[in-house]
Design a protein around this motif. Structure first.
Motif, PDB file in Angstrom:
ATOM      1  N   LEU A  70       0.840  -1.214   0.000  1.00 27.93           N
ATOM      2  CA  LEU A  70       0.000   0.000   0.000  1.00 27.93           C
ATOM      3  C   LEU A  70       0.865   1.250   0.000  1.00 27.93           C
ATOM      4  N   SER A  71       0.360   2.274  -0.650  1.00 24.52           N
ATOM      5  CA  SER A  71       1.084   3.538  -0.672  1.00 24.52           C
ATOM      6  C   SER A  71       0.074   4.656  -0.887  1.00 24.52           C
ATOM      7  N   GLY A  72       0.099   5.663  -0.037  1.00 27.87           N
ATOM      8  CA  GLY A  72      -0.827   6.777  -0.226  1.00 27.87           C
ATOM      9  C   GLY A  72      -1.233   7.378   1.100  1.00 27.87           C
ATOM     10  N   MET A 123      -3.616   1.870  10.308  1.00 26.17           N
ATOM     11  CA  MET A 123      -2.176   1.807  10.604  1.00 26.17           C
ATOM     12  C   MET A 123      -1.685   0.371  10.422  1.00 26.17           C
ATOM     13  N   ILE A 124      -2.548  -0.579  10.736  1.00 25.17           N
ATOM     14  CA  ILE A 124      -2.134  -1.982  10.617  1.00 25.17           C
ATOM     15  C   ILE A 124      -2.123  -2.418   9.146  1.00 25.17           C
ATOM     16  N   ALA A 125      -2.858  -1.691   8.276  1.00 28.43           N
ATOM     17  CA  ALA A 125      -2.945  -2.107   6.859  1.00 28.43           C
ATOM     18  C   ALA A 125      -1.580  -2.147   6.166  1.00 28.43           C
ATOM     19  N   PRO A 126      -0.768  -1.057   6.192  1.00 31.83           N
ATOM     20  CA  PRO A 126       0.547  -1.159   5.552  1.00 31.83           C
ATOM     21  C   PRO A 126       1.489  -2.079   6.326  1.00 31.83           C
ATOM     22  N   ALA A 127       1.235  -2.213   7.634  1.00 32.29           N
ATOM     23  CA  ALA A 127       2.084  -3.108   8.429  1.00 32.29           C
ATOM     24  C   ALA A 127       1.930  -4.544   7.931  1.00 32.29           C
ATOM     25  N   SER A 150       3.804   1.848   2.684  1.00 33.12           N
ATOM     26  CA  SER A 150       3.870   2.984   3.604  1.00 33.12           C
ATOM     27  C   SER A 150       2.640   3.858   3.379  1.00 33.12           C
ATOM     28  N   VAL A 151       1.917   4.179   4.442  1.00 37.42           N
ATOM     29  CA  VAL A 151       0.678   4.952   4.312  1.00 37.42           C
ATOM     30  C   VAL A 151       0.698   6.101   5.323  1.00 37.42           C
ATOM     31  N   VAL A 152       0.220   7.263   4.890  1.00 39.80           N
ATOM     32  CA  VAL A 152       0.084   8.400   5.804  1.00 39.80           C
ATOM     33  C   VAL A 152      -1.381   8.508   6.224  1.00 39.80           C
ATOM     34  N   LEU A 153      -1.603   8.553   7.524  1.00 37.87           N
ATOM     35  CA  LEU A 153      -2.955   8.689   8.067  1.00 37.87           C
ATOM     36  C   LEU A 153      -3.143  10.143   8.443  1.00 37.87           C
ATOM     37  N   THR A 154      -4.040  10.837   7.768  1.00 36.39           N
ATOM     38  CA  THR A 154      -4.219  12.255   8.078  1.00 36.39           C
ATOM     39  C   THR A 154      -5.383  12.434   9.050  1.00 36.39           C
ATOM     40  N   GLY A 155      -5.281  13.501   9.839  1.00 35.65           N
ATOM     41  CA  GLY A 155      -6.287  13.714  10.879  1.00 35.65           C
ATOM     42  C   GLY A 155      -5.995  12.805  12.061  1.00 35.65           C
ATOM     43  N   LEU A 199       0.316  10.724  10.655  1.00 41.47           N
ATOM     44  CA  LEU A 199       1.273   9.674  11.019  1.00 41.47           C
ATOM     45  C   LEU A 199       1.595   8.843   9.785  1.00 41.47           C
ATOM     46  N   ARG A 200       2.883   8.536   9.595  1.00 41.67           N
ATOM     47  CA  ARG A 200       3.259   7.640   8.493  1.00 41.67           C
ATOM     48  C   ARG A 200       3.616   6.283   9.087  1.00 41.67           C
ATOM     49  N   VAL A 201       2.987   5.231   8.572  1.00 45.30           N
ATOM     50  CA  VAL A 201       3.270   3.875   9.045  1.00 45.30           C
ATOM     51  C   VAL A 201       3.887   3.092   7.896  1.00 45.30           C
TER      52      VAL A 201
END
Ligand SMILES: CC(=O)N[C@H]1[C@@H](OP(=O)(O)OP(=O)(O)OC[C@H]2O[C@@H](n3ccc(=O)[nH]c3=O)[C@H](O)[C@@H]2O)O[C@H](CO)[C@@H](O)[C@@H]1O
Ligand SMILES: C=C(OP(=O)(O)O)C(=O)O
Length: 426
Positions: A12-14, A242-246, A251-256, A287-289
């Motif tokens: 995942l990326s985005g 957060m667990i999805a890219p893990a 790498s995914v950024v969660l905004t808010g 947060l970037r995971v």
């Protein structure tokens, strides 16, 4: 019934924007019953559970306007027409019991169906009822309904909970705002949803101290008024994504997103060798995971009230640990039957042994796609997460469970490269 199909194996990326919290909104909406003035909730999530709470409040006579496509809820309880929360709505959603405290406090009377058990456990509401009795309510049980009365109004008192209950703290907090005198809630829940509810009630004119600690003091006031309040971000949705890219890689950024909402999860993810970084405000914040190279490390988890590891993220974390290098353990200490995802994960190749409330997860190198069945909200999303990482196709049925708590899930994950689609059937 809709199903969701996932072709696994895509990193995942985005970016994913986190919605308003279901569990905060479900307690903020009944707070509107405390006043004849309008309550405006912004950042509301668009979810089946919110529609169910709207239906319940409307059945009591509330007027609710869905503004900005449902993002903003304008609720008016100026002209209530019924004091009964009927079984046909309450049975769909346990949070319905949260109308009891506010109705009783404002009208001196309420009749609410008992919610009954549910898939994750018996979930009694005895702490809610005993607490309201401490505030002077007289309660009787008839035909499966709690009939509550306090004709002279509720009276402040000390309520010491024998163990932490989020819902009981919320019900008592709301009821106490209009009780005569001082109420002290001891061993209160400290969840962010409680702090958010207290902030909203304070905007409405309530006098509350200590929300977010285990002792909350409420000075009753004669009436509450209008307010506008933003629903806080959904920490369970945040934790899930957060667990999805893990699990899937990338790498995914969660905004808010706010770190403080998911401290216990971040700590366990880092122990599993997943990177969690703050994105600078100049780049949009959040947060970037990211999954590091190599296998996930095994970890030990025990669910606990906030700030401990949330039971609502236990299933999702278990899906991740199915792929760890070695043996992980999870103790579920909040609900007695919250491992329904285990047999479904096993169908995908996971190795999990259950003994009472404890699970031993022996990591495997890969999961394999399979048809699986959702059994409750968080169990369902753990199957989606497992499907993102699995080889081949996973089809999750009974996705109405997911629609209770995840807004546009396919869209949010699809935008990050997941191959995920809803198969709609009439
Ligand atoms: C709508 C909402 O916000 N739901 C959340 C809320 O549920 P909810 O408010 O129902 O959960 P509680 O914190 O009340 O439940 C904790 C434990 O206490 C028990 N109990 C609770 C009340 C009571 O009167 N008697 C009793 O025995 C429950 O069965 C459970 O074993 O908090 C849970 C624990 O963080 C979350 O998993 C749910 O997602
Ligand atoms: C258990 C949950 O919700 P509810 O309390 O409404 O069943 C949840 O949000 O995970």
């Amino acid at each position: 019934m809709d199903r969701i199909r996932i072709e696994g194996g895509q990193p995942l990326s985005g970016r994913i924007a986190i919605s308003g919290a279901k569990n905060a909104c479900l307690t903020l909406m009944p707070a509107a019953l405390l006043t004849d003035q309008p309550l405006m909730l912004t950042n509301a999530p668009r979810l089946a559970d919110i529609a169910t709470m709207s239906a319940l409040l409307r059945s009591l006579g509330c007027e609710i306007a869905n503004l900005q496509g449902g993002r903003v809820l304008a609720i008016s309880a100026a002209n209530l027409t019924s004091d009964t929360a009927h079984y046909d709505i309450v049975r769909k959603m346990r949070a319905s019991i949260l109308v009891l405290g506010p109705m009783l406090a404002r009208h001196g009377r309420a009749r609410v169906s008992l919610p009954g058990g549910c898939a994750i456990g018996a979930r009694p509401v005895d702490l809610h009822l005993k607490g309201l009795e401490r505030l002077g309510a007289s309660l009787t049980l008839a035909d499966g309904y709690v009939e509550a009365e306090a004709p002279g109004g509720l009276v402040g008192a000390e309520v010491a909970f024998p163990f932490v209950s989020v819902g009981a703290t919320e019900n008592l907090l709301m009821a106490a705002t209009l009780a005569r005198g001082t109420t002290v809630l001891k061993n209160a829940a400290r969840e962010p949803e409680i702090t958010d509810l207290a902030a909203c009630l304070t905007r409405m004119g309530a006098r509350i101290e200590g929300a977010g600690t285990d002792t909350v003091t409420i000075e009753g006031v004669r009436s509450l008024g209008a307010a506008t309040h933003p629903v806080l971000p959904d920490r369970v949705e945040l934790g899930t994504y957060m667990i999805a890219p893990a699990i899937a890689g990338g790498s995914v950024v969660l905004t808010g997103a706010e770190r403080g909402l998911v401290g216990a999860l971040i700590e366990r993810l880092e122990a599993a060798d997943i990177a969690v970084e703050d994105v600078p405000e100049a780049e949009g914040g959040g947060l970037r995971v990211s999954r590091r190279n190599g296998r996930i490390l095994p970890v030990e988890i025990a669910t606990a009230p906030f700030p401990g590891f949330p039971t609502d993220l236990q299933a999702q974390m278990m899906a991740l640990l199915c792929l760890a290098e070695g043996e992980s353990h999870i103790d579920e200490r909040i609900f007695e039957n919250r491992f329904m995802h285990v047999p479904e994960l096993a169908r995908m190749g996971a190795r999990i042994d259950i003994h009472g409330g404890s699970a031993r997860i022996t990591g495997v190198e890969r999961l394999k796609g399979a048809p699986v069945m959702a059994t409750d909200l968080r169990a369902s999303v753990s199957l989606i997460l497992a499907g993102l990482a699995a080889e081949g196709e996973t089809v999750v049925s009974r996705v109405y469970h997911l629609d209770r708590g995840y807004e546009r899930l396919e869209e949010k994950l699809g935008a990050c490269g997941a191959r995920i689609a809803r198969l709609s059937e009439d």
